[in-house]
Motif scaffolding. Structure first.
Motif, PDB file in Angstrom:
ATOM      1  N   GLU A 657     -55.309  31.394   3.468  1.00  0.00           N
ATOM      2  CA  GLU A 657     -54.694  32.255   2.470  1.00  0.00           C
ATOM      3  C   GLU A 657     -53.300  31.721   2.174  1.00  0.00           C
ATOM      4  N   VAL A 658     -52.959  31.627   0.896  1.00  0.00           N
ATOM      5  CA  VAL A 658     -51.652  31.124   0.505  1.00  0.00           C
ATOM      6  C   VAL A 658     -50.598  32.171   0.817  1.00  0.00           C
ATOM      7  N   VAL A 659     -49.583  31.754   1.584  1.00  0.00           N
ATOM      8  CA  VAL A 659     -48.492  32.666   1.952  1.00  0.00           C
ATOM      9  C   VAL A 659     -47.372  32.564   0.923  1.00  0.00           C
ATOM     10  N   GLU A 660     -46.985  31.333   0.590  1.00  0.00           N
ATOM     11  CA  GLU A 660     -45.932  31.133  -0.403  1.00  0.00           C
ATOM     12  C   GLU A 660     -46.128  29.777  -1.060  1.00  0.00           C
ATOM     13  N   VAL A 661     -45.568  29.626  -2.250  1.00  0.00           N
ATOM     14  CA  VAL A 661     -45.633  28.377  -3.002  1.00  0.00           C
ATOM     15  C   VAL A 661     -44.207  27.905  -3.225  1.00  0.00           C
ATOM     16  N   ASP A 662     -43.945  26.689  -2.836  1.00  0.00           N
ATOM     17  CA  ASP A 662     -42.610  26.112  -2.972  1.00  0.00           C
ATOM     18  C   ASP A 662     -42.729  24.772  -3.689  1.00  0.00           C
ATOM     19  N   GLY A 663     -42.486  24.785  -5.022  1.00  0.00           N
ATOM     20  CA  GLY A 663     -42.579  23.544  -5.798  1.00  0.00           C
ATOM     21  C   GLY A 663     -44.004  23.049  -5.827  1.00  0.00           C
ATOM     22  N   ARG A 664     -44.216  21.836  -5.307  1.00  0.00           N
ATOM     23  CA  ARG A 664     -45.555  21.239  -5.297  1.00  0.00           C
ATOM     24  C   ARG A 664     -46.268  21.413  -3.970  1.00  0.00           C
ATOM     25  N   GLU A 665     -45.724  22.233  -3.080  1.00  0.00           N
ATOM     26  CA  GLU A 665     -46.350  22.495  -1.785  1.00  0.00           C
ATOM     27  C   GLU A 665     -46.577  23.992  -1.624  1.00  0.00           C
TER      28      GLU A 665
END
Length: 796
Positions: A657-665
């Motif tokens: 599950e995606v927790v956070e998105v930071d730029g391209r990661e």
């Protein structure tokens, strides 16, 4: 009523003018502007087939080679009578011969697919020998070429030589100092084809020669020096010979042209007919016209999506309408508001009938049907004539009288606002009687009217049909759309309000009208209003359905685009992987060749390390590809990677599950662990994320637990303690240690180097990475001593 009046009122001259404008030959333009009507339906069908062939040729971007053909009929006639033509006239006749030959070649090559056009071109003169001869003798500028005859070329060469000699002599005289004092200025000129000098009048006796001219003041004489007279005479003779030879050439070419003038005149007539056909094809394309089925006059007609040709040619936005009369109907009564298009509707039918009689397609859709009417009569634009003491109504009745007298079975009669300019009740009675008489004579009739009594006839007599032009009751404007099967109200009060008549006046008119009856008009108006409401509701429903359809199409297109992007990305990944494997094969081949050429322990170690790196890269790419394939139908092509989204980590093959998105990661929670991965390594999945420790099965967990158990301790013979040694000493001890173990066939070893500064550990591991004895090495696990030891696996 004269036939010319009908043609003028329906706009037939404008159609012929538009046709002529599309011709390229003057003869074709004259033929188009006098286009005749055909005698019968069979001739019309054949003409329509011929125009269809010309249109197919035009739409294939093939133009007949008719360019450069001028109006040469007068030249041909003069040559036939023995006259001598000027050079440019001969060139224009040659252009006709050339165009005839080329046009014949173009259509002969397409004789199978265009048999009617080939039938017109087959009689054209096949060769262009006369054109070759004329074009060789006469330049495009009109000058006669030296190639016209050897005698002409020789005479011209002699004149050029004489000119050179005379110029040399006169320039020598100009350079003579003794001559210069007798000259007005140092130049020479030509008078009467003679080279002369500007001699001072006072020096006339000092310069012997012939005076050819004098200045206006008389102070300068233009003298041909005596020494140049003989050469000047020779030049005059040579020039006369040239003129005589040129005249002989023109006379000879004119005689040849006169001998073939009959064939050339026939060629010009055929080219003019082909030019008109090309123009008809272009006109049909510009009108988006089609050939209707040519039906018997008794079978009625049906024109689908009919547009008035003149409005289309004017570039106006034209509302297309279906117009139909089906047996036993023979009269169409068109009603509705002023300015709504009633006259346009009936004149469009009349003009289309004239076009069909001339063999032209009509501005209607395919599948239309129109009879070959024997004659078309129209009373559309009658005006009073003060000179004849005629009112508008009298002029209208005079035109109707002529139509009644000449009406026969197969006639089409058009009457605009029949019997309108008089008392409405008497006008309605008169109009009904006129229509009855026209139908009894076998005519087909189209009329426009505001008379309620005429609208009512079609409700009880099957020979009549009603049609109305639309009126938007909400916006108070006409729609210009013709609707069949129902009469329309005149909407005069609504139109009066729209044009700005005072509201009090309009309301008073409505009260007066209500007091005078008019039940049929009120009913028609109510029907119009109800019809407008129903149409608005239907339009809204259709718009809603169309919006839903477009939304569905956009969603389907977006999904398809996303899936296509996913497939393309997979294809690019596969291609990149294939390229990398191919490059790897090439490098392996180079390494093997290098090892075979100059074998060494270090090169062998480097090759082993490189192969291991490639193996890891390919394995990772294959694992990522397999993960994308395993996602299957759960994958969301083009889905957004955002917090809370369910994803598959392609390189690991696990879900999270995606927790956070930071730029391209993105930071992804996979069970109890969190890993940071590039967005390109994440595959969005449908549904909610499942909380699982990388999604491993019980068997996988047991296998992992088993692999985590400590291995058996190594024996003292397979352990080497190098703590406290210098780097050089360490490398010597390790080399002897590994050499012994490799010879004894031991599988692995342990080197204890401690933590220290890390220098021994780094030197040791750099050595091991290049050693031919070593298959792999790693830092020790916690139970083995941690990073203070290095576990070495030996090659077998």
């Amino acid at each position: 009523m004269r036939a010319e009046d009908t043609l003028r009122e329906l706009g037939w001259p404008q159609i012929l003018s538009a046709l002529g404008d599309r011709c390229r030959l003057p003869a074709g333009r004259r033929l188009a502007e006098a286009l005749p009507f055909l005698p019968d339906a069979a001739a019309v069908r054949e003409a329509l087939r011929t125009v269809d062939e010309a249109r197919r040729l035009s739409e294939a971007a093939v133009a007949l080679p008719l360019g450069g053909v001028a109006d040469v009929e007068g030249f041909l006639d003069r040559a036939a009578k023995g006259g001598v033509l000027e050079p440019l006239a001969l060139r224009e006749c040659a252009a006709l011969s050339r165009a005839a030959a080329r046009t014949r070649e173009v259509l002969e090559a397409r004789a199978g697919e265009l048999p009617r056009l080939w039938g017109l071109a087959e009689g054209l003169t096949p060769g262009a020998a006369l054109a070759d001869r004329i074009e060789r003798a006469i330049e495009p500028s009109g000058a006669i070429s030296d190639r016209a005859s050897p005698a002409l070329a020789a005479a011209r060469e002699r004149t050029r030589g004489l000119h050179r000699a005379l110029k040399a002599q006169v320039e020598a005289l100009l350079d003579d100092e003794g001559m210069q004092r007798h000259l007005r200025d140092r130049y020479f000129t030509i008078r009467n084809e003679r080279y002369v000098l500007p001699v001072l009048a006072s020096s006339r006796s000092a310069v012997p020669g012939i005076v050819h001219n004098a200045s206006q003041s008389g102070q300068t004489l233009f003298v041909e020096p005596e020494s140049m007279v003989e050469l000047g005479n020779e030049l005059s003779i040579a020039t006369a010979m040239i003129a005589e030879e040129e005249q002989r050439i023109l006379r000879e070419l004119s005689e040849a042209l006169g001998a073939g003038s009959g064939a050339l005149a026939a060629d010009l007539a055929a080219l003019a007919r082909l030019d008109v056909l090309e123009a008809e094809a272009r006109l049909a394309s510009d009108l988006d016209a089609h050939a209707p089925e040519v039906a018997p006059a008794s079978g009625g007609f049906e024109l689908l999506s009919l547009r008035h040709p003149l409005l289309v040619l004017q570039g106006k936005q034209v509302v297309a309408s279906h117009v139909r009369l089906s047996p036993p109907q023979r009269a169409l009564v068109v009603s509705g508001p002023n300015g709504g298009g009633k006259t346009v509707a009936i004149t469009a039918v009349g003009l289309s009938s004239l076009m069909l009689r001339a063999g032209l397609p009509v501005a209607a859709a395919e599948g239309s049907r129109l009879p070959f009417f024997l004659e078309v009569k129209a009373a559309v634009d009658e005006r009073g004539d003060l000179a004849k003491d005629l009112s508008t109504f009298t002029a209208h009745l005079a035109a109707v009288k002529d139509m009644l007298a000449g009406a026969i079975p197969g006639s089409l009669v058009l009457v605009d606002e029949i019997a309108a300019d008089t008392d409405p009740r008497e006008g309605a009675a008169l109009a009904a009687a006129i229509l009855e008489a026209l139908l009894e004579r076998g005519a087909t009739v189209l009329v426009t009217t505001h008379l309620d009594e005429l609208k009512a006839i079609a409700l009880v007599d099957p020979r009549y049909a009603n049609a109305r032009v639309g009126f938007d009751a909400e916006r108070l404007v006409p729609t210009y759309q013709l609707h069949l099967g129902a009469p329309g109200s005149s909407s005069a009060l609504e139109v009066a309000a729209r044009v700005g008549l005072p509201p009090a006046v309009v309301e008073r008119a409505r009260q007066v009208k209500g007091g005078q009856g008019g039940a049929l008009g009120d009913a028609l108006r109510s029907l119009d209003e109800e019809r407008a409401r129903l149409q608005a509701a239907r339009r809204e429903a259709e718009e809603s359905r169309e919006r839903a359809r477009r939304a569905e199409e956009r969603a389907r297109a977006a999904e398809e685009t996303a899936r296509r992007a996913e497939r393309e990305a997979a294809a690019r990944m596969g291609a990149a992987l294939a390229d990398e494997l191919e490059a790897a094969r090439g490098e392996v081949a180079e390494l093997l060749a290098s090892l075979q050429a100059r074998p060494s322990v270090r090169k062998a170690a480097e090759a082993v390390a490189q192969l291991d790196a490639w193996k890891a890269t390919v394995g990772q790419a294959a694992k990522a590809t397999q993960a994308r394939a395993d996602a299957g139908a759960e994958a969301l092509p083009g889905g957004e990677v955002k917090p809370g989204a369910r994803v598959r980590i392609a390189s690991l093959g696990h879900e999270g599950e995606v927790v956070e998105v930071d730029g391209r990661e993105a930071l992804v929670r996979a069970g109890a662990l969190k890993v940071r991965r590039p967005l390109s390594d994440l595959i969005p999945l449908a549904g909610k994320a499942r909380s699982a420790a990388f999604g491993r099965s019980r068997t996988e967990k047991l296998a992992a637990a088993g692999s985590a158990r400590p291995s058996a301790p190594l024996s003292a013979e397979r352990r080497l303690d190098v703590r406290g040694l210098r780097v050089e000493e360490l490398l010597r001890e390790v080399e002897r240690f590994l050499d012994r173990l490799y010879a004894e066939g031991e599988p692995d070893a342990l080197v204890l180097h401690g933590h220290g500064t890390g220098a021994l550990k780094q030197a040791l591991r750099e050595y091991l990475s290049a050693s031919p004895y070593v298959s792999a090495f790693r830092g020790g696990d916690r139970h083995e001593g941690g990073d203070a030891v290095t576990i070495v696996t030996l090659r077998r």
